[in-house]
Write an enzyme that holds these catalytic residues in place. Sequence first.
Site, PDB file in Angstrom:
ATOM      1  N   CYS A 160      76.578  42.707  12.326  1.00 18.44           N
ATOM      2  CA  CYS A 160      76.725  42.926  13.764  1.00 18.44           C
ATOM      3  C   CYS A 160      77.208  41.676  14.489  1.00 18.44           C
ATOM      4  O   CYS A 160      78.002  41.741  15.401  1.00 18.44           O
ATOM      5  CB  CYS A 160      75.400  43.384  14.370  1.00 18.44           C
ATOM      6  SG  CYS A 160      74.009  42.316  13.993  1.00 18.44           S
ATOM      7  N   GLY A 161      76.704  40.505  14.095  1.00 18.37           N
ATOM      8  CA  GLY A 161      77.142  39.282  14.737  1.00 18.37           C
ATOM      9  C   GLY A 161      76.413  38.999  16.031  1.00 18.37           C
ATOM     10  O   GLY A 161      75.684  39.820  16.562  1.00 18.37           O
TER      11      GLY A 161
END
Length: 285
Positions: free
Chosen positions: A115-116
């Site tokens: 997802c970051g």
Amino acid sequence: MGRVTERRKVIRIRDGAISTRPDTLVAEEPLEIRLNGKPLAITMRTPGDDFALAAGFLVSEGVFGRAEEVQNIVYCAGATADGANTYNVVDVRTAPGVVLPDITLERNVYTTSSCGLCGKASLDAVRTTARWAIDDGADAPPVRLEPALLADLPDRLRAAQQVFDRTGGLHAAALFTENGEMLDVREDVGRHNAVDKLVGRALQRGDLPLSRTILLVSGRASFELAQKAVMAGIPVLAAVSAPSSLAVDLAMETGLTLVGFLRGPSMNVYAGEHRIALRAAAAQG
């Protein structure tokens, strides 16, 4: 030592007929990576090539770029309360004088998930830690790939997947030369682990940066995989499925050639089209 595959009982239903039989499954076990004795990350992986996986992970973290920066990698004895060695914990020791980057919990979150943190934070982190610019190698003509060469790679990767044939449950990553020669292939339950194993083996051989190579992955192209390609100096990343938006952003910013939906003669080029012979593809079409 954990095995690559395990057997489990399964109930099969085929055209209304019910039977019981053993089935071969891909093994999945946790691997804890420690750096100089301190816990750093845990990943779920298929046992095998654990030292290469740990080394490749640390290349993507900006810790290593040369084989001599690694002092040693060992399994941790007494990894459980009763002192048994599970072979699921590895400790990576840096050579004297190696300066560690600032590997914080925040960085760990985005490098070990899909997802970051956010677009800007993720792109900035790669920009500031990458050792090499994405180029095609000094004193050499630019890499120029025919679409037909790329189209042939997924079938060759699939033919090299030995464990997939037995389980149907593994991702794979392969490294090719610009002429289509397969240099290495790794399988794992996680596509990011398969790439780490490739990069780690290249680090151990002293082959970084991996200029003038093609990285092919069996699934989608996430930001994480694009990041690993950039950190290893790989100029071309191809995937049989879709890229994420952040992967495309990173490719455009760094000069990485990113190809998605590579299925036979069909493919989408999302970034770095200067390395693809588009006119040849148009002529063939």
